[in-house]
Design a protein around this motif. Structure first.
Motif, PDB file in Angstrom:
ATOM      1  N   LYS A  36       0.900  -1.300  -0.310  1.00  9.59           N
ATOM      2  CA  LYS A  36       0.005   0.050   0.075  1.00  9.59           C
ATOM      3  C   LYS A  36       1.061   1.101   0.069  1.00  9.59           C
ATOM      4  O   LYS A  36       2.007   1.133   0.615  1.00  9.59           O
ATOM      5  N   GLU A  37       0.500   2.347  -0.654  1.00  7.74           N
ATOM      6  CA  GLU A  37       1.114   3.649  -0.274  1.00  7.74           C
ATOM      7  C   GLU A  37       0.046   4.379   0.491  1.00  7.74           C
ATOM      8  O   GLU A  37      -1.010   4.794   0.133  1.00  7.74           O
ATOM      9  N   GLY A  38       0.823   4.855   1.476  1.00  4.86           N
ATOM     10  CA  GLY A  38      -0.045   5.953   2.537  1.00  4.86           C
ATOM     11  C   GLY A  38       0.379   7.099   2.077  1.00  4.86           C
ATOM     12  O   GLY A  38      -0.253   7.994   1.569  1.00  4.86           O
ATOM     13  N   CYS A  39       1.715   7.626   2.664  1.00  7.32           N
ATOM     14  CA  CYS A  39       2.173   9.062   2.519  1.00  7.32           C
ATOM     15  C   CYS A  39       3.235   8.987   1.396  1.00  7.32           C
ATOM     16  O   CYS A  39       3.363  10.058   1.048  1.00  7.32           O
ATOM     17  N   GLY A  40       4.022   8.048   1.091  1.00  8.25           N
ATOM     18  CA  GLY A  40       4.806   8.335  -0.044  1.00  8.25           C
ATOM     19  C   GLY A  40       6.198   9.002   0.345  1.00  8.25           C
ATOM     20  O   GLY A  40       6.994   9.481  -0.265  1.00  8.25           O
ATOM     21  N   GLY A  42       7.848   8.140   3.561  1.00 10.01           N
ATOM     22  CA  GLY A  42       8.608   7.389   4.777  1.00 10.01           C
ATOM     23  C   GLY A  42       8.086   7.330   6.049  1.00 10.01           C
ATOM     24  O   GLY A  42       8.438   6.692   7.071  1.00 10.01           O
ATOM     25  N   GLU A  43       6.666   7.852   6.098  1.00 11.93           N
ATOM     26  CA  GLU A  43       6.331   8.307   7.524  1.00 11.93           C
ATOM     27  C   GLU A  43       5.297   7.133   8.128  1.00 11.93           C
ATOM     28  O   GLU A  43       4.913   7.016   9.418  1.00 11.93           O
ATOM     29  N   CYS A  44       4.606   6.141   7.174  1.00  9.32           N
ATOM     30  CA  CYS A  44       3.600   5.434   7.591  1.00  9.32           C
ATOM     31  C   CYS A  44       3.752   4.043   7.718  1.00  9.32           C
ATOM     32  O   CYS A  44       3.143   3.292   8.352  1.00  9.32           O
ATOM     33  N   GLY A  45       4.898   3.758   6.686  1.00 12.63           N
ATOM     34  CA  GLY A  45       5.126   2.134   6.557  1.00 12.63           C
ATOM     35  C   GLY A  45       4.114   1.431   6.176  1.00 12.63           C
ATOM     36  O   GLY A  45       4.387   0.184   6.009  1.00 12.63           O
ATOM     37  N   ALA A  46       3.042   1.581   5.426  1.00 10.36           N
ATOM     38  CA  ALA A  46       1.883   0.967   4.871  1.00 10.36           C
ATOM     39  C   ALA A  46       2.849   0.144   3.498  1.00 10.36           C
ATOM     40  O   ALA A  46       2.322  -0.551   3.013  1.00 10.36           O
ATOM     41  N   CYS A  47       4.031   0.708   2.942  1.00 12.26           N
ATOM     42  CA  CYS A  47       4.568   0.284   1.879  1.00 12.26           C
ATOM     43  C   CYS A  47       5.619  -0.725   2.021  1.00 12.26           C
ATOM     44  O   CYS A  47       6.251  -1.196   1.173  1.00 12.26           O
ATOM     45  N   LEU A  57      11.197   0.435   3.125  1.00 10.88           N
ATOM     46  CA  LEU A  57       9.734   1.250   2.557  1.00 10.88           C
ATOM     47  C   LEU A  57      10.101   1.306   1.007  1.00 10.88           C
ATOM     48  O   LEU A  57      10.973   2.001   0.567  1.00 10.88           O
ATOM     49  N   CYS A  59       8.339   2.843  -0.993  1.00  9.10           N
ATOM     50  CA  CYS A  59       8.073   4.342  -1.592  1.00  9.10           C
ATOM     51  C   CYS A  59       9.399   5.090  -1.455  1.00  9.10           C
ATOM     52  O   CYS A  59       9.467   6.025  -2.269  1.00  9.10           O
TER      53      CYS A  59
HETATM   54  S1  FES Z   1       3.973   5.188   1.883  1.00  5.46           S
HETATM   55 FE1  FES Z   1       3.899   5.539   3.810  1.00  5.46          FE
HETATM   56  S2  FES Z   1       5.957   4.931   4.330  1.00  5.46           S
HETATM   57 FE2  FES Z   1       6.001   4.391   2.094  1.00  5.46          FE
END
Ligand code: FES
Ligand SMILES: Cc1cc2nc3c(=O)[nH]c(=O)nc-3n(C[C@H](O)[C@H](O)[C@H](O)COP(=O)(O)OP(=O)(O)OC[C@H]3O[C@@H](n4cnc5c(N)ncnc54)[C@H](O)[C@@H]3O)c2cc1C
Ligand code: FES
Lengths: 163, 281
Positions: A36-40, A42-47, A57, A59
């Motif tokens: 998943k891409e959350g923030c793009g 580095g802040e959210c870890g979804a990727c 990460l 992204c």
């Molecule tokens: S999309 Fe949030 S850390 Fe990569």
């Protein structure tokens, strides 16, 4: 560039722009929609994906950086028939609500357990501290990782008893 | 952008000589910035030159003079996992342990943290109190300089075109009885420092400070030192009374700014108060 790496156990070969973001390559060229891409940023870890067993990460990685690596996404941790203990525990402990953070969380948890099969609760909290969840409040996620660690320990005990 | 993966230094320098070439280490600063630049139609590099293909830039080793040589492309996690770093440079290890988040520590490198030269760069205050220097290399040769000279301002260093940081040389802090790093942020993980303090105190047999080294992050354009506060601690045991006196000196001299993370007043209060923690060590 010609790119070749192992994705969830299978060798993939494709032509890619070397500066294509790894998250875009995985999702758009290779169908790994569990990434998943959350923030793009580095802040959210979804990727999160495991690259040679280490949480990274996607992204903030470029296609060229995947060359020759072994990449595991959440879907590659286990199958529906043989789920990874983390996958089973997330489902059983209510660690999933909307599910958007789940693949990244599962990857972070699996990375932790590979390195430290018997983590303390605080170790688990630290290990998922780069993964944001807007839904669960984290408690059930940490419970699930604890349960997965117990299952892994029990399995290990069993194989040792069998010997 | 082309992405190049040199395997040897001469190949790296040749790649960096191309117009518009840029060093790519862990990418945790650079790729965030490049994406914003792309979106806003600003110019981006023509090529990115990776460092992770060069083994000589990674790892920890002992120098002949006893200092530790930290490869510039070693990740934060790689440094943290190294026993020499934990035992001899605990003030750096403490900063690395709270830098970003686990995946950021798995990707980000020491050299990247120095070259970004952020006022909030977490490795900078510890490396300053350790008296670290940097080794720089280019096609023209190798040179060394004190880290304090290398960083000249926010985002600014003495790095010459075509030059890279190859290693950080950090003297062991074993003779300092008090070694401390603390970062105050808005939360514990993924927090940019609002104020941070790295401190080393060398004590004599009676527990009095014979040397004090203090360095703050996020209270100025670059790491801030306060010789007056260091002097105030000399000849004293690090008791709460002595530390409160030094903290008052800090608050009188520090000149932080207001930003979205904290006010200047809060920062100067905390910059002093962080010293009080040394009483408990
Ligand atoms: S999309 Fe949030 S850390 Fe990569
Ligand atoms: C979500 C997030 C959280 C973060 N949290 C923190 C934090 O808590 N504390 C903190 O200090 N930082 C933090 N950072 C910033 C960043 O992770 C660190 O500064 C990291 O150490 C940068 O290293 P890198 O290898 O990723 O650098 P890169 O992004 O690869 O490079 C950064 C810059 O340095 C140059 N460069 C890199 N290595 C060299 C070298 N050896 N020689 C010459 N030039 C070089 C590059 O050309 C580029 O200009 C965070 C970043 C993100 C995305
Ligand atoms: S379950 Fe919704 S973000 Fe975590």
């Amino acid at each position: 560039m010609k790119l070749s790496f192992i994705l969830n156990g299978a060798t993939v070969r494709l032509d890619a722009e070397p500066d294509r973001r790894a998250v875009d390559l995985l999702r758009e060229e290779l169908g790994a929609l569990d990434v998943k891409e959350g923030c793009g940023t580095g802040e959210c870890g979804a990727c999160s994906v495991l690259v040679d067993g280490v949480q990274k990460l996607s992204c903030l990685m470029l296609a060229a950086q995947l060359e020759g690596r072994t990449v595991v996404t959440a879907a590659g941790l286990g199958t529906a028939e043989k789920p990874h203990p983390v996958q089973r525990a997330f489902a059983e402990h209510g660690a999933v609500q909307c599910g958007f953070c789940t693949p990244g969380m599962a990857v972070a948890a699996a990375g932790l357990l590979a390195e430290n099969p018997a983590p303390a609760r605080e170790d688990i909290r630290r290990a998922v501290s780069g993964n944001l969840c807007r839904c669960t409040g984290y408690v059930k996620i940490i419970d699930a990782v604890e349960a997965a660690a117990r299952e892994l320990a029990a399995r290990k005990g069993k194989t040792e008893d069998a010997r | 952008m082309n992405v190049l993966t040199p395997r040897e230094l001469p190949e790296l320098f040749a790649a960096l000589a191309a117009p518009g070439a840029r060093v790519l280490a862990g990418g945790t600063d650079l790729l965030v910035r490049l994406r914003a630049d792309l979106r806003q139609g600003r110019k981006v590099p023509s090529s990115l030159v990776r460092l992770d293909g060069l083994e000589e830039l990674c790892g920890v080793a002992r120098e002949p003079d006893g200092a530790l040589r930290l490869g510039a492309a070693t990740t934060h996690a790689g440094l943290l996992a190294h026993p020499l770093v934990r035992v001899e440079l605990p003030v750096l290890a403490a900063a690395l342990a709270d830098l970003g988040s686990p995946p950021i520590r798995n990707m980000g490198t020491l050299g990247g943290n120095l070259c970004t030269a952020s006022p909030a760069g977490d490795t900078l205050p510890p490396l300053m109190v350790l008296g670290a220097s940097v080794e720089l290399a280019s096609a023209a040769g190798v040179r060394r300089m004190a880290l304090a000279d290398f960083i000249t301002g926010p985002g600014r260093t003495r790095l010459a075109p075509g030059e890279i940081v190859t290693a950080v040389l950090a003297p062991s802090a074993r003779e300092f009885a008090v070694r401390h790093f603390e970062k105050v942020g808005r939360r514990s993980a993924l927090a940019v420092a609002v104020v941070s303090l790295a401190a080393l105190l060398r004590l004599d047999a009676r527990g009095k400070a014979v040397e004090a080294r203090l360095a703050w992050g996020s209270v100025g354009p670059t790491v801030w030192r306060c010789p007056e506060a260091e002097a105030a601690l000399l000849g004293q045991r690090p008791t709460l009374t002595a530390l409160k006196r030094a903290a008052a000196v800090v608050r009188a001299r520090v000149q932080p700014i207001d930003d979205l993370r904290a006010s200047a007043a809060y920062r100067s209060e905390v910059a002093g108060n962080l010293l009080l923690r040394l009483a408990a060590l």
